[in-house]
Write a protein that holds these residues in place. Structure first.
Motif, short mmCIF file in Angstrom:
data_model
loop_
_atom_site.label_atom_id
_atom_site.label_comp_id
_atom_site.label_asym_id
_atom_site.label_seq_id
_atom_site.Cartn_x
_atom_site.Cartn_y
_atom_site.Cartn_z
N ALA B 150 -5.69 -5.06 -17.70
CA ALA B 150 -5.49 -5.54 -16.32
C ALA B 150 -4.14 -5.05 -15.86
O ALA B 150 -3.21 -5.81 -15.67
CB ALA B 150 -5.55 -7.06 -16.29
N ASN B 151 -4.01 -3.73 -15.72
CA ASN B 151 -2.66 -3.19 -15.59
C ASN B 151 -2.16 -3.00 -14.18
O ASN B 151 -1.01 -2.61 -13.98
CB ASN B 151 -2.53 -1.88 -16.37
CG ASN B 151 -3.64 -0.92 -16.02
OD1 ASN B 151 -4.44 -1.20 -15.11
ND2 ASN B 151 -3.70 0.19 -16.70
N LEU B 152 -2.97 -3.30 -13.19
CA LEU B 152 -2.48 -3.18 -11.82
C LEU B 152 -3.25 -4.09 -10.88
O LEU B 152 -4.48 -4.07 -10.85
CB LEU B 152 -2.58 -1.73 -11.33
CG LEU B 152 -2.01 -1.47 -9.94
CD1 LEU B 152 -0.50 -1.72 -9.91
CD2 LEU B 152 -2.31 -0.05 -9.48
N VAL B 153 -2.52 -4.88 -10.13
CA VAL B 153 -3.09 -5.67 -9.04
C VAL B 153 -2.24 -5.39 -7.81
O VAL B 153 -1.01 -5.42 -7.89
CB VAL B 153 -3.06 -7.19 -9.36
CG1 VAL B 153 -3.55 -8.00 -8.17
CG2 VAL B 153 -3.87 -7.50 -10.61
N VAL B 154 -2.88 -5.06 -6.70
CA VAL B 154 -2.14 -4.83 -5.45
C VAL B 154 -2.65 -5.82 -4.41
O VAL B 154 -3.86 -5.96 -4.23
CB VAL B 154 -2.33 -3.38 -4.94
CG1 VAL B 154 -1.54 -3.15 -3.65
CG2 VAL B 154 -1.93 -2.36 -6.00
N MET B 155 -1.74 -6.52 -3.77
CA MET B 155 -2.12 -7.51 -2.76
C MET B 155 -1.43 -7.20 -1.43
O MET B 155 -0.30 -6.72 -1.41
CB MET B 155 -1.69 -8.91 -3.20
CG MET B 155 -2.36 -9.37 -4.48
SD MET B 155 -1.67 -10.94 -5.09
CE MET B 155 -2.32 -12.08 -3.84
N ALA B 191 -6.53 -5.79 -4.46
CA ALA B 191 -7.18 -4.81 -5.33
C ALA B 191 -6.88 -5.25 -6.76
O ALA B 191 -5.73 -5.21 -7.19
CB ALA B 191 -6.63 -3.42 -5.07
N ASP B 192 -7.91 -5.71 -7.45
CA ASP B 192 -7.74 -6.19 -8.82
C ASP B 192 -8.23 -5.06 -9.73
O ASP B 192 -9.43 -4.79 -9.77
CB ASP B 192 -8.57 -7.47 -9.00
CG ASP B 192 -8.41 -8.08 -10.37
OD1 ASP B 192 -7.48 -7.70 -11.11
OD2 ASP B 192 -9.23 -8.97 -10.71
N TYR B 193 -7.33 -4.40 -10.41
CA TYR B 193 -7.57 -3.14 -11.12
C TYR B 193 -7.71 -1.99 -10.10
O TYR B 193 -8.18 -2.21 -8.98
CB TYR B 193 -8.87 -3.12 -11.95
CG TYR B 193 -8.92 -4.03 -13.13
CD1 TYR B 193 -8.77 -3.52 -14.41
CD2 TYR B 193 -9.15 -5.39 -12.96
CE1 TYR B 193 -8.86 -4.35 -15.51
CE2 TYR B 193 -9.22 -6.23 -14.05
CZ TYR B 193 -9.08 -5.71 -15.33
OH TYR B 193 -9.17 -6.54 -16.41
N VAL B 194 -7.35 -0.79 -10.51
CA VAL B 194 -7.77 0.43 -9.81
C VAL B 194 -8.37 1.29 -10.91
O VAL B 194 -7.75 1.50 -11.96
CB VAL B 194 -6.57 1.14 -9.15
CG1 VAL B 194 -7.02 2.45 -8.53
CG2 VAL B 194 -5.94 0.23 -8.09
N LEU B 195 -9.62 1.71 -10.70
CA LEU B 195 -10.38 2.39 -11.76
C LEU B 195 -10.62 3.83 -11.42
O LEU B 195 -10.86 4.16 -10.25
CB LEU B 195 -11.77 1.74 -11.87
CG LEU B 195 -11.84 0.25 -12.10
CD1 LEU B 195 -13.25 -0.22 -11.79
CD2 LEU B 195 -11.49 -0.03 -13.55
#
Lengths: 357, 357
Positions: B150-155, B191-195
């Protein structure tokens, strides 16, 4: 970096003493900070203390501070990883590593710890800070007063979480950073703004690290430490007496409360109350303010003139209360709007401490 | 993107109906979402619905959702800027723009709104989501169950603040994101995760957007809408009756409470209680669980088989309660650890709904 001096083990005790004086009761615990700094300097070597003139205009300067209630920071200032996490995040964002770090807040432990962070990162420390004292909120920094957009805040906590923010303004930065801090256990390391050296000119308060060391040395070998300290600071002695009440509580990441000092000897019969929000903000006697934020108000031990941080105050302690002028930046309209008495909810028009009879 | 279909105005009502069914009472208001989607598609055109096979392996997929208490999200789902702020931040971090967006949560308004976000960004929508239903917490996503870090969350919030996080794990992501959300007025886009498309294979639940549209169309032109819906879902009817109690409160960014349904006609004398934390989590009759999270439990109107979200429940309403199996991903050990009954504080061993007599 020609002409730069080094911060060595010899400087740490005076720096800690000076930062405690400038901390106006808050800014994080200086003793824990000094211990961490001694260890970091022993492990990583002396830290170059540089000026803005030593840096090219595009060099990145990272103002760092611990954020959180001092009553918590006291115990949680431990992790060595946070500065590395913040450095890595800044390098990721800017595509180049920082060239120097800076204290966001010269007052209290936040003035001492940057020496440890700089040592650990192998970076020089800029002889400057963003307050010239201590303040409790994220937007209360010289960069905000100077009108630089509060466009980046990077935080790291003891667990290893890294949060970066692009807030719309400093007030939102404070609101969100405080929420993140509370979620992280009420303590985190924070880079508030990242500046180029060119941006920093006029937007930081220069010379405050060496000034803190000078203040810390002022009382050495003096038969009248209190007088020597007051002279070095250009400070008024508001009262000399004993602490008769300390009322503190920690809410929403802040320590709030009041401290009451009753005069002794020539001050017998007088009662001074300090209003506290992490820092000493207003000194009141008989309903009249004798000094107020952004001017500095510090409680010192009556004998040794050592500053007593709020968490160290005890009933019966013999103290003196000193007050002296803040940096001129804080007396500008935007400075007072940001950190004047009304910014803290006090219904007071700011009067400079030297103009109050 | 050969073979991709378009989501048009014709699909919005069925999609909203289907997302409400899959929302198990929560996931954000579908009606407000449908209005926003109609406007966005009118302004920006139909939205391509693509599959992972349509994307090169390094294409960035951004799972988006609104975060916050549904009782607040109801009114605050307005700003058109948040998706643009998140897109810009992701492009800044990765050095290239996203290629597609995805719903993090197909249930409720969070299943509908991604069509508006995709339209506004001029990006296709991936026919997939990260839950196959609705869940209340940030780490309750298929990527977490699949073991992706879970290395990136963008709000981004309605004010324009952007916060990006590199949490140490999904539980810290939830804790910090929730704090930021509450500071931002209990509502934000995330954005929870960017894959990459390559990472998404096996780590998202595919086909759920078209499945929601299919569910929304199942009751059209049917003389027995409830029967038709239950057949399409493969659902059990737990009870048919009337709502006799709705007890809801919003705390810490969540809507929690219970709903009581008393049986009528053939179910007369029975009483079913639903335990709610944003979503319907457990259905209890006489102290016995008839269905439990992560299986899906939805309250529908007894006549029309339209799903009733928790905030729409009223005393006396005639309803039926349906329950059906979740995606197999949630029945794995890590799936149950993440979103089984004990993850929500219920002292229940998970039993699949189809195995409960």
């Amino acid at each position: 970096m020609q002409g730069s001096r080094l911060i060595t083990q010899e400087d740490i005790a005076p720096l800690a003493r000076g930062c405690a004086v400038l901390g106006t009761g808050g800014g994080g615990d200086v003793r824990t900070g000094a211990i961490a700094v001694r260890r970091a300097v022993r492990e990583h070597g002396d830290v170059p203390l540089i000026t803005l003139a030593d840096l090219p205009g595009d060099a990145l300067v990272v103002p760092l501070s611990g954020i959180g209630a001092p009553t918590v920071g006291h115990e949680m200032i431990q992790s060595a990883e946070e500065p590395l996490l913040i450095r890595d995040e800044i390098e990721r964002i800017f595509g180049r590593p920082p060239s120097a770090i800076m204290s966001s807040e010269i007052g209290g432990g936040n003035g001492v710890m940057p020496v440890a962070w700089a040592a650990r990162l192998g970076l020089p420390l800029l002889d400057a800070d963003a307050m010239g004292r201590a303040f409790p909120e994220v937007q209360m920094v010289s960069m905000y007063v100077a009108g630089l957009p509060a466009n980046l805040v990077v935080m790291a906590d003891v667990v290893g979480n890294v949060v970066s923010m692009r807030p719309v303004d400093g007030l939102w930065a404070e609101r969100i950073a405080r929420a993140v801090c509370v979620a992280a256990g009420s303590s985190a390391l924070m880079a508030d703004y990242v500046l180029t050296a060119a941006q920093a000119r006029g937007a930081v308060i220069e010379g405050t690290v060496s000034r803190a060391i000078e203040i810390g040395r002022a009382t050495r070998h003096e038969s009248d430490p209190l007088g020597a300290l007051a002279r070095t600071l250009g400070a008024k002695r508001l009262v000399a007496g004993k602490v008769t009440d300390v009322d503190r509580r920690t809410t929403g990441g802040f320590a709030r409360g009041t401290v009451t000092v009753e005069g002794v000897a020539e001050d017998k019969g007088r009662t001074l109350t300090l209003e506290i929000q992490n820092e000493n903000l207003v000194a009141i006697e008989d309903g009249r303010a004798l000094a107020m934020v952004p001017d500095l108000i510090t409680v010192v031990d009556a004998q040794t003139a050592t500053a007593v941080q709020t968490e160290g105050l005890r009933y019966g302690q013999r103290v003196a209360v000193l007050a002296w002028p803040c940096d001129p930046l804080w007396r500008t309209p935007r400075g007072l709007e940001t950190a004047g008495p009304r910014a803290f909810g006090y219904d007071l028009d700011y009067t400079p401490v030297e103009e109050i009879a």
